[in-house]
Design a protein around this motif. Structure first.
Motif, PDB file in Angstrom:
ATOM      1  N   GLY A   1     -71.476 -69.815 -33.990  1.00  0.00           N
ATOM      2  CA  GLY A   1     -70.195 -69.468 -33.387  1.00  0.00           C
ATOM      3  C   GLY A   1     -69.746 -68.076 -33.777  1.00  0.00           C
ATOM      4  N   ALA A   2     -69.018 -67.421 -32.880  1.00  0.00           N
ATOM      5  CA  ALA A   2     -68.595 -66.040 -33.109  1.00  0.00           C
ATOM      6  C   ALA A   2     -67.662 -65.892 -34.303  1.00  0.00           C
ATOM      7  CB  ALA A   2     -67.913 -65.498 -31.859  1.00  0.00           C
ATOM      8  N   LEU A   3     -66.979 -66.974 -34.702  1.00  0.00           N
ATOM      9  CA  LEU A   3     -66.023 -66.892 -35.801  1.00  0.00           C
ATOM     10  C   LEU A   3     -66.568 -67.423 -37.120  1.00  0.00           C
ATOM     11  CD1 LEU A   3     -62.688 -67.844 -33.986  1.00  0.00           C
ATOM     12  CD2 LEU A   3     -63.478 -65.581 -34.696  1.00  0.00           C
ATOM     13  N   VAL A   4     -67.864 -67.678 -37.182  1.00  0.00           N
ATOM     14  CA  VAL A   4     -68.470 -68.065 -38.464  1.00  0.00           C
ATOM     15  C   VAL A   4     -68.404 -66.865 -39.406  1.00  0.00           C
ATOM     16  CG1 VAL A   4     -70.576 -68.809 -39.633  1.00  0.00           C
ATOM     17  CG2 VAL A   4     -69.999 -69.739 -37.380  1.00  0.00           C
ATOM     18  N   ARG A   5     -67.841 -67.070 -40.586  1.00  0.00           N
ATOM     19  CA  ARG A   5     -67.719 -65.979 -41.561  1.00  0.00           C
ATOM     20  C   ARG A   5     -69.087 -65.633 -42.143  1.00  0.00           C
ATOM     21  NH1 ARG A   5     -62.482 -64.182 -40.494  1.00  0.00           N
ATOM     22  NH2 ARG A   5     -61.398 -66.048 -39.742  1.00  0.00           N
ATOM     23  N   ASN A   6     -69.269 -64.377 -42.467  1.00  0.00           N
ATOM     24  CA  ASN A   6     -70.561 -63.918 -42.983  1.00  0.00           C
ATOM     25  C   ASN A   6     -70.988 -64.678 -44.235  1.00  0.00           C
ATOM     26  OD1 ASN A   6     -70.530 -60.326 -42.144  1.00  0.00           O
ATOM     27  ND2 ASN A   6     -70.552 -62.150 -40.863  1.00  0.00           N
TER      28      ASN A   6
ATOM     29  N   GLN B   1     -65.808 -60.017 -50.929  1.00  0.00           N
ATOM     30  CA  GLN B   1     -64.491 -60.174 -50.326  1.00  0.00           C
ATOM     31  C   GLN B   1     -64.538 -59.903 -48.820  1.00  0.00           C
ATOM     32  OE1 GLN B   1     -65.242 -58.404 -53.008  1.00  0.00           O
ATOM     33  NE2 GLN B   1     -63.742 -58.721 -54.653  1.00  0.00           N
ATOM     34  N   LEU B   2     -65.265 -58.862 -48.430  1.00  0.00           N
ATOM     35  CA  LEU B   2     -65.377 -58.547 -47.012  1.00  0.00           C
ATOM     36  C   LEU B   2     -66.216 -59.590 -46.278  1.00  0.00           C
ATOM     37  CD1 LEU B   2     -65.838 -54.674 -47.113  1.00  0.00           C
ATOM     38  CD2 LEU B   2     -63.891 -55.924 -46.188  1.00  0.00           C
ATOM     39  N   ARG B   3     -67.278 -60.071 -46.916  1.00  0.00           N
ATOM     40  CA  ARG B   3     -68.103 -61.100 -46.274  1.00  0.00           C
ATOM     41  C   ARG B   3     -67.322 -62.385 -46.063  1.00  0.00           C
ATOM     42  NH1 ARG B   3     -72.160 -59.050 -49.939  1.00  0.00           N
ATOM     43  NH2 ARG B   3     -71.943 -60.869 -51.293  1.00  0.00           N
ATOM     44  N   ASN B   4     -66.343 -62.639 -46.920  1.00  0.00           N
ATOM     45  CA  ASN B   4     -65.512 -63.831 -46.761  1.00  0.00           C
ATOM     46  C   ASN B   4     -64.611 -63.743 -45.527  1.00  0.00           C
ATOM     47  OD1 ASN B   4     -66.546 -65.012 -49.050  1.00  0.00           O
ATOM     48  ND2 ASN B   4     -64.862 -64.397 -50.384  1.00  0.00           N
ATOM     49  N   MET B   5     -64.345 -62.541 -45.074  1.00  0.00           N
ATOM     50  CA  MET B   5     -63.464 -62.337 -43.919  1.00  0.00           C
ATOM     51  C   MET B   5     -64.239 -62.016 -42.648  1.00  0.00           C
ATOM     52  SD  MET B   5     -60.339 -62.885 -44.668  1.00  0.00           S
ATOM     53  CE  MET B   5     -59.583 -62.147 -43.218  1.00  0.00           C
ATOM     54  N   ALA B   6     -65.282 -61.222 -42.752  1.00  0.00           N
ATOM     55  CA  ALA B   6     -66.005 -60.724 -41.581  1.00  0.00           C
ATOM     56  C   ALA B   6     -66.655 -61.867 -40.808  1.00  0.00           C
ATOM     57  CB  ALA B   6     -67.066 -59.720 -42.012  1.00  0.00           C
ATOM     58  N   THR B   7     -66.698 -61.727 -39.484  1.00  0.00           N
ATOM     59  CA  THR B   7     -67.234 -62.768 -38.622  1.00  0.00           C
ATOM     60  C   THR B   7     -68.509 -62.309 -37.919  1.00  0.00           C
ATOM     61  OG1 THR B   7     -65.956 -62.020 -36.710  1.00  0.00           O
ATOM     62  CG2 THR B   7     -64.915 -63.639 -38.170  1.00  0.00           C
ATOM     63  N   THR B   8     -69.223 -63.285 -37.367  1.00  0.00           N
ATOM     64  CA  THR B   8     -70.453 -62.978 -36.629  1.00  0.00           C
ATOM     65  C   THR B   8     -70.167 -62.074 -35.435  1.00  0.00           C
ATOM     66  OG1 THR B   8     -71.438 -65.075 -37.306  1.00  0.00           O
ATOM     67  CG2 THR B   8     -72.386 -63.988 -35.373  1.00  0.00           C
ATOM     68  N   GLY B   9     -69.172 -62.439 -34.633  1.00  0.00           N
ATOM     69  CA  GLY B   9     -68.839 -61.627 -33.471  1.00  0.00           C
ATOM     70  C   GLY B   9     -68.355 -60.245 -33.845  1.00  0.00           C
ATOM     71  N   GLY B  10     -67.520 -60.168 -34.873  1.00  0.00           N
ATOM     72  CA  GLY B  10     -67.022 -58.875 -35.325  1.00  0.00           C
ATOM     73  C   GLY B  10     -68.129 -57.983 -35.837  1.00  0.00           C
ATOM     74  N   ASN B  11     -69.110 -58.589 -36.521  1.00  0.00           N
ATOM     75  CA  ASN B  11     -70.238 -57.814 -37.032  1.00  0.00           C
ATOM     76  C   ASN B  11     -71.012 -57.163 -35.901  1.00  0.00           C
ATOM     77  OD1 ASN B  11     -72.557 -57.022 -38.675  1.00  0.00           O
ATOM     78  ND2 ASN B  11     -71.788 -58.508 -40.166  1.00  0.00           N
ATOM     79  N   LEU B  12     -71.148 -57.880 -34.791  1.00  0.00           N
ATOM     80  CA  LEU B  12     -71.831 -57.306 -33.640  1.00  0.00           C
ATOM     81  C   LEU B  12     -71.116 -56.079 -33.103  1.00  0.00           C
ATOM     82  CD1 LEU B  12     -72.681 -60.503 -31.539  1.00  0.00           C
ATOM     83  CD2 LEU B  12     -74.255 -59.147 -32.893  1.00  0.00           C
TER      84      LEU B  12
ATOM     85  N   GLU C   1     -64.374 -59.335 -21.877  1.00  0.00           N
ATOM     86  CA  GLU C   1     -65.254 -60.424 -22.305  1.00  0.00           C
ATOM     87  C   GLU C   1     -65.120 -60.694 -23.806  1.00  0.00           C
ATOM     88  OE1 GLU C   1     -69.075 -60.647 -19.362  1.00  0.00           O
ATOM     89  OE2 GLU C   1     -69.078 -59.004 -20.830  1.00  0.00           O
ATOM     90  N   LEU C   2     -65.338 -61.956 -24.154  1.00  0.00           N
ATOM     91  CA  LEU C   2     -65.238 -62.425 -25.528  1.00  0.00           C
ATOM     92  C   LEU C   2     -66.589 -62.966 -25.973  1.00  0.00           C
ATOM     93  CD1 LEU C   2     -63.345 -63.348 -27.956  1.00  0.00           C
ATOM     94  CD2 LEU C   2     -63.144 -65.534 -26.726  1.00  0.00           C
ATOM     95  N   ILE C   3     -67.062 -62.537 -27.132  1.00  0.00           N
ATOM     96  CA  ILE C   3     -68.278 -63.122 -27.699  1.00  0.00           C
ATOM     97  C   ILE C   3     -67.945 -64.537 -28.174  1.00  0.00           C
ATOM     98  CG2 ILE C   3     -70.013 -62.967 -29.537  1.00  0.00           C
ATOM     99  CD1 ILE C   3     -69.511 -59.928 -29.559  1.00  0.00           C
ATOM    100  N   VAL C   4     -68.739 -65.517 -27.752  1.00  0.00           N
ATOM    101  CA  VAL C   4     -68.476 -66.896 -28.165  1.00  0.00           C
ATOM    102  C   VAL C   4     -69.531 -67.412 -29.153  1.00  0.00           C
ATOM    103  CG1 VAL C   4     -67.125 -67.518 -26.140  1.00  0.00           C
ATOM    104  CG2 VAL C   4     -69.597 -67.806 -26.084  1.00  0.00           C
TER     105      VAL C   4
END
Length: 341
Positions: A69-74, A101-112, A217-220
């Motif tokens: 999922g796009a909102l899975v945290r790193n 700390q950043l990996r706890n917040m960053a998401t799969t979609g955001g990383n892309l 468009e939204l990454i899902v």
């Protein structure tokens, strides 16, 4: 501080409708977007908070692959049992990026969607940046370009409106490229799938267009094919310090072995271009070859063909070639605990 509106989305459809507004940006972890807003690089008129959407699962696919999922945290993705056991290359890459700390917040979609860490892009006191201000030129070409691209860049001179020698900063995306991922996106016209190799754009004549994602468009999710490199994978990252630093070069290497010969390979470079750098020709060349320095060096030569360095980063060409050999060697030996050089 620029004023902006804030909206919390309850469902993907609502998020997409709101995201269609001029100047709208989706907000997940905010680890990149908020920084760019502080720097004055980004000035959204509305932030759509998507953190409450149901997009935070890692699930096994019917074909034996995985959907992320796009909102899975790193941090959660790196530590997920399925990812650690079946896709160690991805887990290694995630753990080499940023800080806990950043990996706890960053998401799969955001990383892309991370934008470049080019000094001249993030510092608005430098007016010449075609990515930030189309047509203004590229200050990096004649500036301090140690972290900049050696592959896939557009260089028509520092004053050209097409020039850009920036690099993409993500570690996760390098592993995703080597694993042949696909990106699932949703927009007003429904869902579509973007092969990972086509998701990020090289600068070409339009360096300000960074991805194949449409503005509305939204990454899902991101999907990975059934695992092939669970036993032979290695992520190598060469950087100036061992934590919280972006790659000078990185290598994602996955091998499927038959005895001491390579059956198939996944190979990608980071820190060298405006997208994860993958050439299928290098992977195909390795097939049926005996694992060893000679065949690995030839794969590196294929992967780095056409590389061009600048005053401060020419060293990256040989560094990348040696990194490829080292990463492939360790992957072939069954070393799945990636380290940083």
């Amino acid at each position: 501080m620029n004023s902006f509106n804030y909206e919390r989305a309850a469902a993907p459809g609502g998020a997409i409708r709101s995201g269609s507004a001029h100047g709208a940006k989706f907000l997940a972890g905010g680890t990149n977007l908020v920084d760019l807003m502080k720097y004055g690089v980004e000035s959204p008129t509305i932030l759509i908070d998507i953190n409450h959407l149901d997009l935070a699962q890692v699930t096994q696919s019917a074909d034996g692959g995985v959907s992320i999922g796009a909102l899975v945290r790193n941090s959660d993705l790196a530590d997920h049992t399925l990812i650690k056991n079946q896709y160690p290359l991805l887990s290694q890459a995630l753990l080499s990026g940023a800080s806990p700390q950043l990996r706890n917040m960053a998401t799969t979609g955001g990383n892309l969607l991370q934008r470049t860490r080019c000094y001249y892009f993030t510092d608005v006191s430098f007016p010449a940046c075609n990515k930030r201000t189309p047509g203004s030129g590229c200050a990096a070409i004649k500036g301090y370009n140690r972290i900049h691209a050696i592959l896939g860049q557009t260089d028509k001179g520092s004053i050209s409106g097409e020039s850009c020698i920036a690099t993409h900063p993500s570690d996760m995306c390098v592993a995703m490229a080597a694993l042949d991922a696909k990106v699932q996106v949703e927009g007003p016209k429904g869902r579509r799938t973007i092969p990972f190799a086509e998701f990020h754009k090289l600068p070409g004549a339009t360096p300000w267009i960074e991805t194949a994602l449409h503005a509305d468009e939204l990454i899902v999710s991101v999907t990975l094919p059934p695992p092939k490199f669970a036993k032979n994978a290695y992520y190598l990252k060469a950087r100036d310090r061992n934590s919280y630093a972006f790659a000078l070069i990185s290598v994602a290497a996955g091998l499927e072995m038959e005895g001491d010969h390579v059956r198939s390979a996944g190979l990608a470079l980071g820190g060298v271009a405006l997208k994860p750098w993958r050439k299928v020709e290098a992977e195909k060349w390795l097939m049926a070859k005996a694992a060893g320095a000679e065949s690995f060096r030839q794969a590196a030569e294929i992967l780095l063909q056409g590389a061009k360095g600048y005053e401060h980063n020419a060293f990256k060409i040989e560094l990348a070639k040696q990194g490829v050999v080292r990463a492939l060697t360790l992957a072939s030996q069954g070393t799945t605990e990636g380290v940083q050089a």
